[in-house]
Design a protein around this motif. Structure first.
Motif, PDB file in Angstrom:
ATOM      1  N   ILE A   1       0.835  -1.202   0.000  1.00  0.00           N
ATOM      2  CA  ILE A   1       0.000   0.000   0.000  1.00  0.00           C
ATOM      3  C   ILE A   1       0.867   1.248   0.000  1.00  0.00           C
ATOM      4  O   ILE A   1       0.587   2.229  -0.690  1.00  0.00           O
ATOM      5  CB  ILE A   1      -0.949  -0.005   1.221  1.00  0.00           C
ATOM      6  N   ILE A   2       1.941   1.221   0.771  1.00  0.00           N
ATOM      7  CA  ILE A   2       2.829   2.375   0.831  1.00  0.00           C
ATOM      8  C   ILE A   2       3.666   2.482  -0.437  1.00  0.00           C
ATOM      9  O   ILE A   2       3.884   3.575  -0.976  1.00  0.00           O
ATOM     10  CB  ILE A   2       3.731   2.269   2.077  1.00  0.00           C
ATOM     11  N   LEU A   3       4.115   1.335  -0.955  1.00  0.00           N
ATOM     12  CA  LEU A   3       4.954   1.365  -2.152  1.00  0.00           C
ATOM     13  C   LEU A   3       4.210   1.898  -3.374  1.00  0.00           C
ATOM     14  O   LEU A   3       4.805   2.508  -4.270  1.00  0.00           O
ATOM     15  CB  LEU A   3       5.488  -0.040  -2.444  1.00  0.00           C
ATOM     16  N   SER A   4       2.899   1.687  -3.424  1.00  0.00           N
ATOM     17  CA  SER A   4       2.117   2.141  -4.573  1.00  0.00           C
ATOM     18  C   SER A   4       2.027   3.658  -4.649  1.00  0.00           C
ATOM     19  O   SER A   4       1.617   4.202  -5.679  1.00  0.00           O
ATOM     20  CB  SER A   4       0.704   1.549  -4.506  1.00  0.00           C
ATOM     21  N   LEU A   5       2.404   4.348  -3.602  1.00  0.00           N
ATOM     22  CA  LEU A   5       2.332   5.810  -3.567  1.00  0.00           C
ATOM     23  C   LEU A   5       3.667   6.471  -3.868  1.00  0.00           C
ATOM     24  O   LEU A   5       3.789   7.686  -3.756  1.00  0.00           O
ATOM     25  CB  LEU A   5       1.854   6.264  -2.176  1.00  0.00           C
ATOM     26  N   GLY A   6       4.688   5.712  -4.259  1.00  0.00           N
ATOM     27  CA  GLY A   6       6.051   6.217  -4.284  1.00  0.00           C
ATOM     28  C   GLY A   6       6.447   7.111  -5.434  1.00  0.00           C
ATOM     29  O   GLY A   6       7.528   7.696  -5.387  1.00  0.00           O
ATOM     30  N   GLN A   7       5.619   7.261  -6.480  1.00  0.00           N
ATOM     31  CA  GLN A   7       6.057   8.005  -7.644  1.00  0.00           C
ATOM     32  C   GLN A   7       5.652   9.476  -7.630  1.00  0.00           C
ATOM     33  O   GLN A   7       6.305  10.301  -8.270  1.00  0.00           O
ATOM     34  CB  GLN A   7       5.509   7.336  -8.919  1.00  0.00           C
ATOM     35  N   GLY A   8       4.616   9.835  -6.945  1.00  0.00           N
ATOM     36  CA  GLY A   8       4.174  11.227  -6.927  1.00  0.00           C
ATOM     37  C   GLY A   8       5.066  12.088  -6.051  1.00  0.00           C
ATOM     38  O   GLY A   8       5.542  11.638  -5.005  1.00  0.00           O
ATOM     39  N   PRO A   9       5.305  13.352  -6.439  1.00  0.00           N
ATOM     40  CA  PRO A   9       6.173  14.221  -5.623  1.00  0.00           C
ATOM     41  C   PRO A   9       5.621  14.502  -4.242  1.00  0.00           C
ATOM     42  O   PRO A   9       6.387  14.727  -3.306  1.00  0.00           O
ATOM     43  CB  PRO A   9       6.274  15.503  -6.465  1.00  0.00           C
ATOM     44  N   VAL A  10       4.299  14.497  -4.096  1.00  0.00           N
ATOM     45  CA  VAL A  10       3.671  14.746  -2.799  1.00  0.00           C
ATOM     46  C   VAL A  10       3.380  13.438  -2.075  1.00  0.00           C
ATOM     47  O   VAL A  10       3.728  13.261  -0.901  1.00  0.00           O
ATOM     48  CB  VAL A  10       2.377  15.571  -2.967  1.00  0.00           C
ATOM     49  N   THR A  11       2.715  12.506  -2.773  1.00  0.00           N
ATOM     50  CA  THR A  11       2.330  11.246  -2.127  1.00  0.00           C
ATOM     51  C   THR A  11       3.547  10.432  -1.689  1.00  0.00           C
ATOM     52  O   THR A  11       3.497   9.732  -0.673  1.00  0.00           O
ATOM     53  CB  THR A  11       1.468  10.409  -3.081  1.00  0.00           C
ATOM     54  N   SER A  12       4.640  10.511  -2.442  1.00  0.00           N
ATOM     55  CA  SER A  12       5.837   9.751  -2.058  1.00  0.00           C
ATOM     56  C   SER A  12       6.406  10.261  -0.737  1.00  0.00           C
ATOM     57  O   SER A  12       6.844   9.473   0.112  1.00  0.00           O
ATOM     58  CB  SER A  12       6.897   9.840  -3.154  1.00  0.00           C
ATOM     59  N   ILE A  13       6.385  11.574  -0.555  1.00  0.00           N
ATOM     60  CA  ILE A  13       6.887  12.152   0.705  1.00  0.00           C
ATOM     61  C   ILE A  13       5.990  11.753   1.856  1.00  0.00           C
ATOM     62  O   ILE A  13       6.466  11.348   2.929  1.00  0.00           O
ATOM     63  CB  ILE A  13       6.995  13.681   0.583  1.00  0.00           C
ATOM     64  N   LEU A  14       4.682  11.865   1.664  1.00  0.00           N
ATOM     65  CA  LEU A  14       3.744  11.496   2.722  1.00  0.00           C
ATOM     66  C   LEU A  14       3.901  10.019   3.092  1.00  0.00           C
ATOM     67  O   LEU A  14       3.877   9.654   4.274  1.00  0.00           O
ATOM     68  CB  LEU A  14       2.311  11.784   2.279  1.00  0.00           C
ATOM     69  N   ALA A  15       4.081   9.169   2.070  1.00  0.00           N
ATOM     70  CA  ALA A  15       4.255   7.739   2.336  1.00  0.00           C
ATOM     71  C   ALA A  15       5.520   7.470   3.124  1.00  0.00           C
ATOM     72  O   ALA A  15       5.532   6.658   4.062  1.00  0.00           O
ATOM     73  CB  ALA A  15       4.279   6.973   1.018  1.00  0.00           C
ATOM     74  N   MET A  16       6.608   8.160   2.769  1.00  0.00           N
ATOM     75  CA  MET A  16       7.867   7.951   3.476  1.00  0.00           C
ATOM     76  C   MET A  16       7.828   8.518   4.894  1.00  0.00           C
ATOM     77  O   MET A  16       8.486   7.988   5.795  1.00  0.00           O
ATOM     78  CB  MET A  16       9.017   8.559   2.683  1.00  0.00           C
ATOM     79  N   LEU A  17       7.084   9.589   5.108  1.00  0.00           N
ATOM     80  CA  LEU A  17       6.928  10.112   6.465  1.00  0.00           C
ATOM     81  C   LEU A  17       6.222   9.084   7.347  1.00  0.00           C
ATOM     82  O   LEU A  17       6.617   8.863   8.501  1.00  0.00           O
ATOM     83  CB  LEU A  17       6.137  11.421   6.447  1.00  0.00           C
ATOM     84  N   VAL A  18       5.192   8.467   6.803  1.00  0.00           N
ATOM     85  CA  VAL A  18       4.478   7.424   7.557  1.00  0.00           C
ATOM     86  C   VAL A  18       5.384   6.219   7.779  1.00  0.00           C
ATOM     87  O   VAL A  18       5.450   5.656   8.884  1.00  0.00           O
ATOM     88  CB  VAL A  18       3.199   7.007   6.813  1.00  0.00           C
ATOM     89  N   LEU A  19       6.092   5.814   6.729  1.00  0.00           N
ATOM     90  CA  LEU A  19       6.978   4.649   6.838  1.00  0.00           C
ATOM     91  C   LEU A  19       8.080   4.888   7.861  1.00  0.00           C
ATOM     92  O   LEU A  19       8.417   4.003   8.663  1.00  0.00           O
ATOM     93  CB  LEU A  19       7.582   4.337   5.472  1.00  0.00           C
ATOM     94  N   ALA A  20       8.653   6.093   7.856  1.00  0.00           N
ATOM     95  CA  ALA A  20       9.712   6.415   8.814  1.00  0.00           C
ATOM     96  C   ALA A  20       9.200   6.343  10.242  1.00  0.00           C
ATOM     97  O   ALA A  20       9.930   5.938  11.155  1.00  0.00           O
ATOM     98  CB  ALA A  20      10.269   7.813   8.525  1.00  0.00           C
ATOM     99  N   THR A  21       7.944   6.728  10.438  1.00  0.00           N
ATOM    100  CA  THR A  21       7.380   6.724  11.794  1.00  0.00           C
ATOM    101  C   THR A  21       7.146   5.314  12.302  1.00  0.00           C
ATOM    102  O   THR A  21       7.472   4.993  13.444  1.00  0.00           O
ATOM    103  CB  THR A  21       6.063   7.512  11.814  1.00  0.00           C
ATOM    104  N   VAL A  22       6.585   4.448  11.456  1.00  0.00           N
ATOM    105  CA  VAL A  22       6.178   3.128  11.933  1.00  0.00           C
ATOM    106  C   VAL A  22       7.305   2.107  11.889  1.00  0.00           C
ATOM    107  O   VAL A  22       7.325   1.171  12.696  1.00  0.00           O
ATOM    108  CB  VAL A  22       4.964   2.607  11.124  1.00  0.00           C
TER     109      VAL A  22
END
Length: 352
Positions: A257-278
């Motif tokens: 679910i997180i990897l599918s968001l990785g290409q957009g300039p905004v969604t990729s950052i949001l996904a990595m912020l969540v990933l870094a937290t958890v």
């Protein structure tokens, strides 16, 4: 059953990875407690809020600890009466701005040296700004846990704006110990009697357990060990809880679910912020974890992971609760997330 096994494996790996660095931070904390004279420490720290925040963020280079080890050091700094901007700047920047993490980041991104430079620059900038913001809180009692407030020596009013009064407890002895019942106790000749007084009655409280025949230096080292064990018990329990939560979240949330968001300039950052937290990976090795996403995620999002993760993750939040109340931790989390997002988004848009 398989998910439970995976969660336990992740929990143990997080705990084994983080515990040595927590121990390192506790050792530095005890060294500050017993062997650093607060008079010299306070005299050398700048009183200007912005400069103090920057210096606090930078001194992490002298304390190579990750996001587990920086918490006990920051707590000890607050207990010794340093300005909040210095302590919070150190708390947020030390996990990244230190030689071990810089070296590991360079090892992972040898062909992209800008990752190393931008990680340090963004971390310094964010920690300095947040420390500067918190310097507006002159009275720290409302945002600190009661155990930390009790341990802070009482100093002259508005000492950050004026010279420390001569009757300040900080000028009456070199350092303070956390005595019973949770109140600061001066470490001086009254607390540690000279060797010649071995025939005198033993001191009251837990200090009385120290053999008086020991030289003062040896008894000081004994106090160092006792304080290290006490803080390791306190912070270790919180670390265990944070590692357990992080392991459960990693197993429960599908990574696809997180990897599918990785290409957009905004969604990729949001996904990595969540990933870094958890994910809660130690800052000394997180660069190699981020490297595995380099082909699928934007460069700005990788920076977001490397900058935000060491500041705010589940383990760090759990450990911060030993210093701050929940509300200031929420402020730190929101400010760090916003600043990281805007800085890394600007970088994404610049290279797009």
């Amino acid at each position: 059953m398989n998910q439970l096994h995976n969660a336990f494996t992740l929990f143990m790996s997080l705990l084994v990875e983080a515990m040595p660095f927590l121990l390192l931070g506790v050792l530095f904390s005890s060294l500050l407690l017993l062997f650093v004279d607060e008079r010299q420490l306070l005299a050398k720290l700048p009183r200007h809020p912005l400069l103090g925040a920057f210096i606090g963020s930078s001194i992490g280079f002298l304390f190579p600890v990750c996001e587990c080890g920086n918490v006990p050091v920051a707590r000890r700094l607050l207990m010794q009466g340093v300005p909040s901007s210095v302590a919070i700047g150190f708390l947020l920047a030390a996990p990244t701005v230190n030689p071990i993490v810089i070296w590991s980041t360079w090892s992972a991104f040898r062909d992209r040296p800008e990752m190393v430079v931008l990680r340090v620059v963004f971390s310094l900038a964010i920690a300095t700004i947040i420390g500067w913001v918190f310097s507006a809180q002159e009275d720290l009692k409302p945002i600190l846990q009661p155990s930390v407030v009790r341990a802070i020596p009482k100093a002259a009013p508005k000492r950050e704006k004026a010279a420390i009064a001569s009757d300040s407890p900080l000028l009456q002895s070199g350092t303070f110990l956390l005595g019973e019942p949770g109140k600061p106790m001066r470490l001086d000749t009254a607390t540690l009697p000279p060797v010649e007084s071995a025939t005198a009655a033993p001191p009251k409280g837990w200090m009385g357990k120290l053999p008086l025949k020991y030289p003062i230096d040896a008894r000081r080292w004994r106090l160092f060990v006792d304080n290290t064990m006490a803080e390791l018990r306190e912070l270790g329990g919180v670390l265990v809880l944070g590692s357990a939560i992080a392991a459960i979240v990693q197993v429960a949330v599908p990574r696809e679910i997180i990897l599918s968001l990785g290409q957009g300039p905004v969604t990729s950052i949001l996904a990595m912020l969540v990933l870094a937290t958890v994910v809660s990976i130690c800052s000394t090795v997180d660069a190699f974890f981020a490297l595995s996403f380099a082909s699928t995620f934007t460069t700005g999002s990788l920076l977001a992971f490397l900058v935000f993760g060491p500041m705010i993750d589940l383990k760090a939040i759990g450990l911060m609760l030993w210093i701050f109340k929940p509300k200031p931790i929420a402020y730190i989390l929101i400010l760090a997330a916003q600043l990281t997002f805007f800085l890394t988004l600007a970088y994404n848009l610049k290279i797009a």
